[in-house]
Design a protein around this motif. Structure first.
Motif, PDB file in Angstrom:
ATOM      1  N   SER A 190      -8.623 -90.978  52.419  1.00 42.48           N
ATOM      2  CA  SER A 190      -8.706 -92.439  52.271  1.00 42.48           C
ATOM      3  C   SER A 190      -7.982 -92.899  51.008  1.00 42.48           C
ATOM      4  CB  SER A 190     -10.169 -92.884  52.222  1.00 42.48           C
ATOM      5  OG  SER A 190     -10.851 -92.539  53.416  1.00 42.48           O
ATOM      6  N   LEU A 191      -8.108 -92.142  49.936  1.00 42.05           N
ATOM      7  CA  LEU A 191      -7.455 -92.521  48.685  1.00 42.05           C
ATOM      8  C   LEU A 191      -5.942 -92.362  48.777  1.00 42.05           C
ATOM      9  CD1 LEU A 191      -9.920 -90.939  46.087  1.00 42.05           C
ATOM     10  CD2 LEU A 191      -9.619 -93.361  46.609  1.00 42.05           C
ATOM     11  N   THR A 192      -5.492 -91.286  49.409  1.00 40.20           N
ATOM     12  CA  THR A 192      -4.053 -91.046  49.539  1.00 40.20           C
ATOM     13  C   THR A 192      -3.376 -92.200  50.281  1.00 40.20           C
ATOM     14  OG1 THR A 192      -4.410 -88.648  49.557  1.00 40.20           O
ATOM     15  CG2 THR A 192      -2.308 -89.455  50.405  1.00 40.20           C
ATOM     16  N   LYS A 193      -4.066 -92.783  51.249  1.00 43.83           N
ATOM     17  CA  LYS A 193      -3.501 -93.881  52.043  1.00 43.83           C
ATOM     18  C   LYS A 193      -3.368 -95.181  51.243  1.00 43.83           C
ATOM     19  CE  LYS A 193      -5.106 -92.109  56.510  1.00 43.83           C
ATOM     20  NZ  LYS A 193      -6.019 -92.323  57.667  1.00 43.83           N
ATOM     21  N   LEU A 194      -3.933 -95.233  50.050  1.00 40.62           N
ATOM     22  CA  LEU A 194      -3.820 -96.440  49.224  1.00 40.62           C
ATOM     23  C   LEU A 194      -2.509 -96.490  48.440  1.00 40.62           C
ATOM     24  CD1 LEU A 194      -7.435 -96.681  47.710  1.00 40.62           C
ATOM     25  CD2 LEU A 194      -6.518 -97.873  49.710  1.00 40.62           C
ATOM     26  N   SER A 195      -1.726 -95.422  48.480  1.00 41.89           N
ATOM     27  CA  SER A 195      -0.448 -95.400  47.762  1.00 41.89           C
ATOM     28  C   SER A 195       0.435 -96.555  48.223  1.00 41.89           C
ATOM     29  CB  SER A 195       0.277 -94.074  48.016  1.00 41.89           C
ATOM     30  OG  SER A 195      -0.469 -92.986  47.535  1.00 41.89           O
ATOM     31  N   GLU A 208     -12.916 -99.745  44.804  1.00 45.76           N
ATOM     32  CA  GLU A 208     -12.772 -99.703  43.348  1.00 45.76           C
ATOM     33  C   GLU A 208     -11.361 -99.304  42.943  1.00 45.76           C
ATOM     34  OE1 GLU A 208     -15.777 -98.348  39.961  1.00 45.76           O
ATOM     35  OE2 GLU A 208     -14.887 -96.609  40.958  1.00 45.76           O
ATOM     36  N   ILE A 209     -10.777 -98.323  43.633  1.00 45.48           N
ATOM     37  CA  ILE A 209      -9.413 -97.910  43.312  1.00 45.48           C
ATOM     38  C   ILE A 209      -8.423 -99.036  43.604  1.00 45.48           C
ATOM     39  CG2 ILE A 209      -7.557 -96.300  43.872  1.00 45.48           C
ATOM     40  CD1 ILE A 209      -9.734 -95.034  42.243  1.00 45.48           C
ATOM     41  N   LYS A 210      -8.610 -99.721  44.748  1.00 41.81           N
ATOM     42  CA  LYS A 210      -7.713-100.850  45.077  1.00 41.81           C
ATOM     43  C   LYS A 210      -7.788-101.943  44.021  1.00 41.81           C
ATOM     44  CE  LYS A 210      -9.158-101.491  49.341  1.00 41.81           C
ATOM     45  NZ  LYS A 210      -9.287-102.069  50.710  1.00 41.81           N
ATOM     46  N   LYS A 211      -8.992-102.252  43.559  1.00 33.39           N
ATOM     47  CA  LYS A 211      -9.148-103.271  42.532  1.00 33.39           C
ATOM     48  C   LYS A 211      -8.521-102.821  41.220  1.00 33.39           C
ATOM     49  CE  LYS A 211     -13.271-105.578  44.343  1.00 33.39           C
ATOM     50  NZ  LYS A 211     -14.709-105.862  44.137  1.00 33.39           N
ATOM     51  N   GLY A 212      -8.619-101.533  40.925  1.00 32.56           N
ATOM     52  CA  GLY A 212      -7.980-101.023  39.723  1.00 32.56           C
ATOM     53  C   GLY A 212      -6.463-101.139  39.792  1.00 32.56           C
ATOM     54  N   MET A 213      -5.894-100.892  40.962  1.00 34.60           N
ATOM     55  CA  MET A 213      -4.444-100.953  41.142  1.00 34.60           C
ATOM     56  C   MET A 213      -3.929-102.386  41.080  1.00 34.60           C
ATOM     57  SD  MET A 213      -4.092 -98.114  44.200  1.00 34.60           S
ATOM     58  CE  MET A 213      -2.322 -98.353  44.460  1.00 34.60           C
ATOM     59  N   THR A 214      -4.764-103.344  41.447  1.00 30.95           N
ATOM     60  CA  THR A 214      -4.330-104.745  41.461  1.00 30.95           C
ATOM     61  C   THR A 214      -4.819-105.531  40.247  1.00 30.95           C
ATOM     62  OG1 THR A 214      -6.248-105.308  42.839  1.00 30.95           O
ATOM     63  CG2 THR A 214      -4.178-104.830  43.970  1.00 30.95           C
ATOM     64  N   GLY A 215      -5.533-104.847  39.357  1.00 33.67           N
ATOM     65  CA  GLY A 215      -6.003-105.511  38.142  1.00 33.67           C
ATOM     66  C   GLY A 215      -7.203-106.403  38.366  1.00 33.67           C
ATOM     67  N   LEU A 216      -7.917-106.218  39.473  1.00 34.06           N
ATOM     68  CA  LEU A 216      -9.069-107.072  39.788  1.00 34.06           C
ATOM     69  C   LEU A 216     -10.401-106.388  39.502  1.00 34.06           C
ATOM     70  CD1 LEU A 216      -7.847-108.634  43.167  1.00 34.06           C
ATOM     71  CD2 LEU A 216      -7.799-109.655  40.887  1.00 34.06           C
TER      72      LEU A 216
END
Length: 251
Positions: A65-70, A135-143
């Motif tokens: 799931s995390l790898t697909k967030l690249s 949480e990882i998506k929010k970290g990547m987008t600064g949210l």
């Protein structure tokens, strides 16, 4: 040096090298809160992550799931995926690789916690896969804007288990650090080999024959978990609460 211009050039070079070393060391340690900023500055092209989970299936799902967030800005790379507690080896690898550790239904052992604090390694603990990816998506987008943090109150080791009719299992415990309390909004977590097997409330807390609200480190007590009886000798009961983090004012 005799040549002032040459001296300034060398001084500037040394300052730049010192800054690079500083950014590569603790001062530049990657966290989810700093991820967006470091991506924007061009300092991060890849996000290394270590995944530890309670079972192999969960580890594989979380890693996939995390790898697909690249995306086009940053690639997520799983540098280690395994089963069991987060250990010192995981933290040292994260420190050397400037990686983030994701724990799914597991906790760091005592040595790992101490090393992580010293090396300022970011460890994120979850029990729901959606919360991991969110949480990882929010970290990547600064949210990413954490409003609560976990505050550990204390822990107790189960030394004996008593079966009480009409009550259930009572864990005879020794409080090994902090204090055990059932007051307020405190929660209890049952750990078996540093793997989370249950989270809930403390149903009863006794010191000898008396009901008490708190037992401190070094004392024995009896703990009954609310509506949960699968406790074993050697398990650890960890007590914690969630504390609201004050919002930071916008510049």
């Amino acid at each position: 040096m005799a040549d002032p211009a040459k001296a300034r050039q060398i001084a500037t070079f040394r300052q730049a090298r010192a800054k690079e070393r500083s950014l590569g060391a603790k001062g530049g340690r990657l966290t989810l809160e700093s991820l967006k900023e470091q991506i924007a500055e061009g300092g991060i092209k890849e996000l290394p992550i270590i995944v530890k989970a309670d079972v192999q299936g969960s580890a594989e799902v979380v890693a996939d799931s995390l790898t697909k967030l690249s995306d086009e800005k940053v690639k997520i790379r799983i540098i280690r995926s395994g089963v069991g507690a987060i250990n010192e080896s995981d933290v040292l690898l994260a420190s050397a690789s400037n990686a983030i550790i994701i724990g799914f239904n597991v906790r760091p052992d005592r040595n790992a916690s101490d090393v992580a604090e010293r090396e300022e390694v970011d460890i994120r603990l979850h029990s729901v896969i959606y919360n991991v990816t969110d949480e990882i998506k929010k970290g990547m987008t600064g949210l990413l804007d954490p409003t609560f943090k976990e505050v550990r109150i204390g822990s107790a080791e189960i030394r004996e288990v008593f079966k009480v009719p009409k009550v259930g299992a009572i864990a005879g415990c020794m409080v090994i650090d902090g204090r055990i309390t059932r007051a307020g909004e405190t929660q209890a977590r049952l750990l078996r080999d540093n793997v989370v097997v249950h989270e809930g409330k403390i149903g009863s807390l006794r010191r000898f024959k008396d009901d008490v609200s708190e037992v401190k480190a070094g004392a024995e007590c009896g703990i009954g978990l609310d509506r949960y009886n699968d406790v074993k000798v050697g398990d650890i009961i960890e007590v914690f609460t969630m504390e609201r983090v004050a919002a930071m004012a916008s510049p």
